[in-house]
Design an enzyme around this catalytic site. Structure first.
Site, PDB file in Angstrom:
ATOM      1  N   ARG A 171     -66.739  13.340  40.559  1.00 41.57           N
ATOM      2  CA  ARG A 171     -65.866  12.402  40.911  1.00 41.57           C
ATOM      3  C   ARG A 171     -65.292  12.333  42.283  1.00 41.57           C
ATOM      4  NH1 ARG A 171     -61.602  11.645  35.807  1.00 41.57           N
ATOM      5  NH2 ARG A 171     -61.052  10.070  37.062  1.00 41.57           N
ATOM      6  N   ARG A 202     -62.859   7.726  26.355  1.00 46.13           N
ATOM      7  CA  ARG A 202     -62.418   6.347  25.968  1.00 46.13           C
ATOM      8  C   ARG A 202     -63.613   5.419  25.658  1.00 46.13           C
ATOM      9  NH1 ARG A 202     -56.928   7.209  27.329  1.00 46.13           N
ATOM     10  NH2 ARG A 202     -56.610   7.940  29.427  1.00 46.13           N
ATOM     11  N   ASP A 216     -56.824   2.241  32.427  1.00 47.56           N
ATOM     12  CA  ASP A 216     -57.721   3.167  31.276  1.00 47.56           C
ATOM     13  C   ASP A 216     -57.723   2.434  29.984  1.00 47.56           C
ATOM     14  OD1 ASP A 216     -57.140   5.230  32.923  1.00 47.56           O
ATOM     15  OD2 ASP A 216     -55.434   5.989  32.148  1.00 47.56           O
TER      16      ASP A 216
HETATM   17  C1  S3P Z   1     -53.182   8.651  36.029  1.00 41.91           C
HETATM   18  C2  S3P Z   1     -53.590   7.641  36.815  1.00 41.91           C
HETATM   19  C3  S3P Z   1     -54.629   6.878  36.629  1.00 41.91           C
HETATM   20  C4  S3P Z   1     -55.616   6.922  35.254  1.00 41.91           C
HETATM   21  C5  S3P Z   1     -55.458   8.500  35.017  1.00 41.91           C
HETATM   22  C6  S3P Z   1     -54.184   8.845  34.670  1.00 41.91           C
HETATM   23  C7  S3P Z   1     -52.075   9.513  36.267  1.00 41.91           C
HETATM   24  O1  S3P Z   1     -55.884   7.152  37.868  1.00 41.91           O
HETATM   25  O2  S3P Z   1     -56.685   6.369  35.327  1.00 41.91           O
HETATM   26  O3  S3P Z   1     -56.207   8.372  33.557  1.00 41.91           O
HETATM   27  O4  S3P Z   1     -51.598  10.149  35.477  1.00 41.91           O
HETATM   28  O5  S3P Z   1     -51.485   9.651  37.368  1.00 41.91           O
HETATM   29  P1  S3P Z   1     -55.716   6.381  39.416  1.00 41.91           P
HETATM   30  O6  S3P Z   1     -54.452   6.811  39.610  1.00 41.91           O
HETATM   31  O7  S3P Z   1     -56.812   7.573  39.998  1.00 41.91           O
HETATM   32  O8  S3P Z   1     -56.187   5.140  38.923  1.00 41.91           O
END
Ligand code: S3P
Length: 438
Positions: free
Chosen positions: A121, A398, A313
């Site tokens: 990632r 998911r 999500d």
């Molecule tokens: C999260 C932010 C989101 C989300 C992740 C949890 C967090 O990601 O997709 O599951 O807890 O700050 P991004 O902020 O990179 O979009």
């Protein structure tokens, strides 16, 4: 139309604690000298890995009962360099937020890594701005493992090119740990749990607009009590199940309802779903309530671009709702889906096609026509006649849970290659679901 066969009358459930808040409860406890009390903590692999990582820096953890912990921190200036690599497993939130905090702790040296999915990632989204703050953080080709040497950081102003709470929280935690100031701007508000917890601990943010704020030291971190509500991202699977029931409803109690997280409710309601909110309240600076999802007939509705960060999500499970919508389903402006636990655009497109569904893929989303008998391909017909379809879950909890919901509501059989990823966010998902189908 795909058949809907499942019924349920007035079933009440709860879902495990919010993942975002559970990670943050550890990180804010680390910053706070003394003892913090957390209840409702999500005992799933992702936040447990964050907890375990910080025990290597000196955080003391005492488990009181299920989901209830006492964290005792020596205070941020007394953290020690860990003796071994910090492993965040599958968790992007765990590694990115922890990286920010550690970059701001002078003298701490650490290597942060994760599983095969996490090592693929993108980390440049945090490495670049952290380096601009003066941090020492690097990774081969900007991926984990990340090498960090904590330092005093500089005051910083960042206009983020993406609406990402992980990037925002990473920089906020770096500024907090290093006692420097941060001015942060994003185009669309990403989840604001870090801002809420920061304020809950007695700090102030100055807003120049709803998506642009400043924070300035001195910061105060008084160890407190954090109550973590159920995760709306986990509730979403059972809300969609409730809406797709042939008849009846499902009540999910004690769910976090932060406005920056409830895009799934707006999208489902726009599609014709009836979801009632009961017993709304504020706990530890976050809105909480009970959600009742009632069997509904769904129709096509545009998923607005400004909703995307607040339902990012939930797009896999929202897509499953879309399979049952008159007029089909389209998701666009969601290129961030390609940077999640898997490339969720390609994972959804591939698995939907495996079901025999016609899907048009875009760089930032996909489109599914209304599923009526005229568009059934031969694969879908064979699926309808009872053959199990293979679903490839791509190390992504998911994706796995979304296709298990298809099976539960329609009775049609899917075969998932692997389901262990569900443990990263939702232990007990399978038995909770079995309770509906038996
Ligand atoms: C999260 C932010 C989101 C989300 C992740 C949890 C967090 O990601 O997709 O599951 O807890 O700050 P991004 O902020 O990179 O979009």
């Amino acid at each position: 139309m795909i058949p809907r066969i499942l019924s349920s009358t007035g079933r009440e459930i709860t879902v495990p604690g919010d993942k975002s808040l559970s990670h943050r409860s550890v990180l804010f406890s680390v910053l706070s000298k003394g003892t913090s009390h957390v209840s409702g903590f999500l005992e799933a692999e992702d936040p447990l890995n964050t907890m375990k990582a910080f025990t290597q820096l000196g955080l003391k953890v005492e488990k009181i009962s299920k989901g209830e912990y006492v964290f005792t921190s020596p205070g941020k200036n007394s953290l020690q360099s860990p003796k071994s690599v910090l492993d965040f497993g599958n968790a992007g939130t765990g590694i990115r937020l922890s990286a920010g905090l550690l970059c701001g702790i002078s003298g701490v040296k650490a290597t942060l890594t994760g599983d095969h999915s996490l090592q693929k990632r993108p980390m440049s989204r945090i490495i670049k701005p952290l380096n601009s703050m003066g941090a020492s953080i690097s990774g081969k080709e900007d991926k984990a493992p990340l090498e960090i040497l904590g330092k005093k950081l500089a005051d910083f102003h960042y206009k983020s090119p993406i609406a990402s709470a992980q990037v925002k929280s990473c920089l906020m935690l770096a500024a907090m740990a290093s006692e420097t100031s941060l001015e942060y701007e994003e185009d669309i508000l990403s989840r604001d749990h870090t801002e809420n917890m920061f304020r809950f601990l007695g700090n102030k943010l100055t807003y120049l607009s709803p998506t642009h704020f400043k924070m300035e030291p001195p910061y105060t971190f008084e160890a407190k009590e954090f109550k973590v509500p159920g995760d709306i991202s986990s509730a979403a699977f059972f809300l969609v199940l409730g809406v797709l029931l042939k008849e009846g409803s499902v009540l999910v109690k004690n769910v976090g309802l932060n406005p920056s997280r409830i895009g799934i409710l707006h999208a489902l309601e726009a599609m014709g779903a009836k979801i009632l909110v009961h017993n709304q309240r504020i706990e530890c600076g976050e809105p909480v309530g009970d959600l009742e999802a009632v069997s509904s007939n769904l129709r096509f509705s545009e998923i607005k671009e400004e909703w995307i960060p607040s339902l990012i999500d939930e797009i896999p499970i929202l897509t499953i709702a879309g399979l049952f919508a008159k007029g089909g389903f389209i998701i666009r402006h969601a290129e961030e889906l390609r940077a999640k636990e898997s490339d969720r655009i390609s994972a959804m497109v591939e698995n939907l096609r495996n079901l025999g569904i016609t899907v048009h893929e875009y760089p930032d989303g996909y489109e599914i026509p209304e599923i009526g008998s005229s568009v059934y391909s031969s694969e879908l017909s064979s699926w309808l006649s009872g053959n199990a379809v293979n679903i490839f879950t791509k190390m992504d909890h998911r994706i796995a849970m979304s296709f298990m919901i298809v099976q539960a509501v329609s009775g049609l059989k899917v075969h998932l290659d692997e389901t262990s990823w569900i443990e990263t966010s939702f232990p007990g998902f399978e038995s909770l679901l079995e309770g509906f189908v038996q």
